[in-house]
Design a protein around this motif. Structure first.
Motif, PDB file in Angstrom:
ATOM      1  N   LEU A  14       0.836  -1.199   0.000  1.00  0.00           N
ATOM      2  CA  LEU A  14       0.000   0.000   0.000  1.00  0.00           C
ATOM      3  C   LEU A  14       0.873   1.252   0.000  1.00  0.00           C
ATOM      4  O   LEU A  14       0.591   2.219  -0.727  1.00  0.00           O
ATOM      5  CB  LEU A  14      -0.922  -0.014   1.221  1.00  0.00           C
ATOM      6  CG  LEU A  14      -1.963   1.101   1.312  1.00  0.00           C
ATOM      7  CD1 LEU A  14      -2.940   1.031   0.143  1.00  0.00           C
ATOM      8  CD2 LEU A  14      -2.706   1.020   2.640  1.00  0.00           C
TER       9      LEU A  14
ATOM     10  N   GLN B 127      -7.825   3.606   5.454  1.00  0.00           N
ATOM     11  CA  GLN B 127      -8.852   2.619   5.773  1.00  0.00           C
ATOM     12  C   GLN B 127      -8.542   1.252   5.173  1.00  0.00           C
ATOM     13  O   GLN B 127      -9.193   0.258   5.519  1.00  0.00           O
ATOM     14  CB  GLN B 127     -10.217   3.131   5.300  1.00  0.00           C
ATOM     15  CG  GLN B 127     -10.693   4.323   6.131  1.00  0.00           C
ATOM     16  CD  GLN B 127     -11.919   5.010   5.544  1.00  0.00           C
ATOM     17  OE1 GLN B 127     -12.483   4.547   4.562  1.00  0.00           O
ATOM     18  NE2 GLN B 127     -12.322   6.119   6.137  1.00  0.00           N
ATOM     19  N   GLN B 128      -7.535   1.203   4.297  1.00  0.00           N
ATOM     20  CA  GLN B 128      -7.108  -0.085   3.730  1.00  0.00           C
ATOM     21  C   GLN B 128      -6.000  -0.750   4.544  1.00  0.00           C
ATOM     22  O   GLN B 128      -5.605  -1.886   4.238  1.00  0.00           O
ATOM     23  CB  GLN B 128      -6.623   0.127   2.299  1.00  0.00           C
ATOM     24  CG  GLN B 128      -7.657   0.689   1.354  1.00  0.00           C
ATOM     25  CD  GLN B 128      -7.073   0.972  -0.018  1.00  0.00           C
ATOM     26  OE1 GLN B 128      -6.439   0.121  -0.646  1.00  0.00           O
ATOM     27  NE2 GLN B 128      -7.269   2.196  -0.496  1.00  0.00           N
TER      28      GLN B 128
ATOM     29  N   ARG C 108      -4.128  -2.842   7.325  1.00  0.00           N
ATOM     30  CA  ARG C 108      -4.528  -4.043   8.079  1.00  0.00           C
ATOM     31  C   ARG C 108      -3.652  -4.178   9.317  1.00  0.00           C
ATOM     32  O   ARG C 108      -2.423  -4.041   9.238  1.00  0.00           O
ATOM     33  CB  ARG C 108      -4.404  -5.283   7.200  1.00  0.00           C
ATOM     34  CG  ARG C 108      -5.437  -5.349   6.093  1.00  0.00           C
ATOM     35  CD  ARG C 108      -5.117  -6.404   5.045  1.00  0.00           C
ATOM     36  NE  ARG C 108      -4.733  -7.691   5.616  1.00  0.00           N
ATOM     37  CZ  ARG C 108      -4.310  -8.730   4.890  1.00  0.00           C
ATOM     38  NH1 ARG C 108      -4.216  -8.610   3.568  1.00  0.00           N
ATOM     39  NH2 ARG C 108      -3.984  -9.860   5.463  1.00  0.00           N
TER      40      ARG C 108
END
Length: 366
Positions: free
Chosen positions: A19, A228-229, A231
């Motif tokens: 990401l 929000q992605q 983890r």
């Protein structure tokens, strides 16, 4: 054995690193794994990322040597540079890259005669006022180091004080200073920490330095679509070891800070400040029991904490308890949320988990 464990999801770590790379596809992303990879285990995390990350970053030569001894061959950046001149032979021998932030470090480099030039990241103090050279003295030092046969691959680096804010005049002031210097010196840049990687494309340079975001913590004051992605990588997990049924008004724990507002059921969980869970957690701090949200009731003790499970019908001895991270039903308790209840930040919680809580690794390279 005591049920407390820190589960480390290496697949989530790789997801978060990718990401960071997608945020800045024109930049190289050095994976910051200082402070034992923010409490996750530096060598295990480096091994999980070694086929993806072109370089790693740590705070000290001791941390870097641990990685080399574990078989990590990528370049390793010493973010605080050397602490004494006698470290320089180790830097040369192991191919470390070093930050240079003080005049004495410059003097050591200029006097050195290494067999192979040492890659250097020259640190400018653009406004953080910790380490680095003042902007008006950086150009002269840059030119000195550029001409030195002991120095290779010179980059300009800095650190942002307010990149986590949604909008910040101070960030823009720092950025303007750095852009002017980079233009004058034609210098490649390494500027972006986690929040700047996530939210400020203008700060993306030749290298970025994602750190806490790799471990699933959102460093921004206001989450965005990218954060929000993220983890969670660490799940701090334990079990219920005892249950107590209390009448209304009965106190729980030291000083009786919490009193049952009605007839209540209290679970005792094997985790306390002796494991690194923050003693400042207030009543109401969230916990997941069997994947259901509950709240801490009473002060955290050294080896135990107590949770109000009155509304959890299936709470029993041995029930799964998540202090932060991902429950077995997929429910997530963000560490950033827990940190707010403890009046701290995720960094202190993650790095504060003590060795008494064993790390258990999961994922393709676990």
């Amino acid at each position: 054995m005591r049920p407390l464990v820190a589960d480390i999801d290496l697949d989530a770590l790789r997801h978060n690193y990718q990401l960071a790379c997608r945020c800045a596809p024109q930049s190289h992303s050095v994976a910051v794994i200082k402070a034992d990879a923010y409490g996750h285990g530096a060598l295990a995390c480096a091994q999980a990322l070694q086929n993806q990350a072109p370089a790693f970053a740590v705070a000290s030569i001791e941390e870097a040597l641990t990685l080399r001894q574990g078989g990590i061959t990528q370049p390793i950046v010493l973010l605080e540079g050397i602490f004494s001149a006698d470290e320089l032979p180790l830097v040369e021998r192991h191919g470390f890259w070093i930050a240079v932030h003080s005049q004495w470090q410059v003097d050591v480099l200029l006097a050195a005669t290494p067999l192979k030039p040492i890659p250097v990241w020259l640190k400018v103090d653009s406004g953080m006022h910790r380490l680095g050279f003042a902007p008006n003295e950086t150009a002269a030092i840059w030119r000195q180091l550029s001409a030195a046969p002991s120095v290779a691959r010179l980059h300009l680096m800095s650190h942002f004080a307010t990149a986590d804010a949604r909008d910040s005049d101070y960030f823009h002031q720092q950025m303007a200073t750095l852009q002017a210097l980079a233009s004058e010196l034609k210098a490649p840049l390494c500027l972006a920490n986690s929040p700047a990687t996530l939210a400020w494309p203008i700060a993306h340079g030749d290298w970025n330095r994602p750190g806490v975001m790799l471990y699933g913590s959102d460093p921004l004051e206001v989450p965005n679509a990218i954060t929000q992605q993220l983890r969670p990588v660490m799940t701090l997990r334990s079990e219920i070891i005892a249950l107590r049924d209390l009448a209304a008004g009965e106190p729980v724990g030291y000083s009786g800070r919490w009193r049952a507002p009605k007839r209540s059921r209290i679970a005792v969980v094997a985790c306390g400040y002796g494991d690194g869970y923050d003693r400042h957690a207030v009543d109401g701090t969230p916990v997941l029991v069997n994947g259901q949200r509950c709240a801490i009731a009473g002060k955290v003790s050294m080896d135990m904490l107590t949770v109000d499970v009155t509304d959890v019908s299936d709470a029993a001895i041995g029930s799964d308890v998540v202090l932060w991270g991902t429950a077995r039903n997929g429910e997530v308790l963000p560490i950033d949320e827990v940190a707010r209840y403890c009046d701290t930040i995720s960094y202190t919680l993650l790095t504060g988990v003590l060795p008494r809580a064993p790390r258990r690794y999961h994922g393709r390279s676990a």
